[in-house]
Design a protein around this motif. Structure first.
Motif, PDB file in Angstrom:
ATOM      1  N   PHE A 211      -2.253   6.689  -6.374  1.00 33.80           N
ATOM      2  CA  PHE A 211      -3.642   6.442  -5.985  1.00 33.80           C
ATOM      3  C   PHE A 211      -3.993   4.963  -6.107  1.00 33.80           C
ATOM      4  N   PHE A 212      -3.475   4.282  -7.133  1.00 32.65           N
ATOM      5  CA  PHE A 212      -3.776   2.870  -7.354  1.00 32.65           C
ATOM      6  C   PHE A 212      -2.945   1.934  -6.490  1.00 32.65           C
ATOM      7  N   ARG A 213      -1.652   2.253  -6.294  1.00 34.26           N
ATOM      8  CA  ARG A 213      -0.730   1.300  -5.696  1.00 34.26           C
ATOM      9  C   ARG A 213      -0.171   1.703  -4.341  1.00 34.26           C
ATOM     10  N   GLY A 214      -0.306   2.946  -3.947  1.00 31.82           N
ATOM     11  CA  GLY A 214       0.168   3.362  -2.636  1.00 31.82           C
ATOM     12  C   GLY A 214       1.398   4.245  -2.679  1.00 31.82           C
ATOM     13  N   GLN A 215       1.920   4.508  -1.484  1.00 32.02           N
ATOM     14  CA  GLN A 215       3.018   5.462  -1.330  1.00 32.02           C
ATOM     15  C   GLN A 215       4.318   5.002  -1.980  1.00 32.02           C
ATOM     16  N   ASN A 216       4.681   3.756  -1.781  1.00 29.74           N
ATOM     17  CA  ASN A 216       5.953   3.287  -2.336  1.00 29.74           C
ATOM     18  C   ASN A 216       5.958   3.309  -3.857  1.00 29.74           C
TER      19      ASN A 216
END
Length: 169
Positions: A44-49
């Motif tokens: 949620f904070f940093r994205g898919q990767n």
């Protein structure tokens, strides 16, 4: 590099809490999945990767410590981290209800994957019992634990974001 070390430490601390501290607070025969909360929060904070990588590392730790098949928990957590990473671009990070809902849905998906791949394939077909006595209490307990841990992970994320922005200047 510092963020990678921090994520590894977060995974290790969450695993230790989940496996050694929270069994003392067992309710209805289940403990909350702190690693899942970490994976969802990171996605949620940093994205898919970042969600994918955190899920892989958390799942691999689970595989080596409690798993019977190496890689199965890693795949479960990777899928959860990847799909929760879609929320990175869509939702506001200060919203607390959305991540809690995402944790609850992710715990439900995790429990269903666990049932399919680790129980049903071994001939244990009592889905009604598993769903009512394990899945539902685990989803509720993990969602309540996410209220506390999501705030903690948010503070850690904001701290690293502050340091990263400070270094860029």
């Amino acid at each position: 590099m510092v963020r990678c070390i921090a994520v590894l430490l977060e995974i290790l601390i969450c695993y230790l809490l989940q496996s050694s501290v929270f069994p003392w607070f067992e309710l209805a025969g289940v403990v909350p999945d702190i690693l899942l909360i970490l994976v969802v929060s990171t996605a949620f904070f940093r994205g898919q990767n970042a969600g994918l990588l955190t899920g892989f590392l958390a799942g691999l730790l689970m595989d080596f410590c409690v798993g019977e098949v190496v890689g199965l928990f890693a795949v479960f957590y990777m899928v959860i981290g990847y799909f929760n990473g879609y929320a990175f671009k869509i939702f506001d990070r200060t919203d607390y209800l959305m991540p809690l809902g995402m944790v609850a849905v992710s715990e439900l998906v995790y429990s269903l994957l666990y049932y399919i791949f680790l129980l049903m394939l071994r001939g244990k077909f009592n889905f009604g019992y598993y769903f009512t006595h394990i899945t539902i209490p685990r989803v509720i307990y993990t969602a309540f634990a996410a209220i506390l841990f999501y705030k903690l992970f948010l503070l850690v994320h904001l701290m690293f974001l502050h340091f990263e922005n400070k270094e860029k200047k």
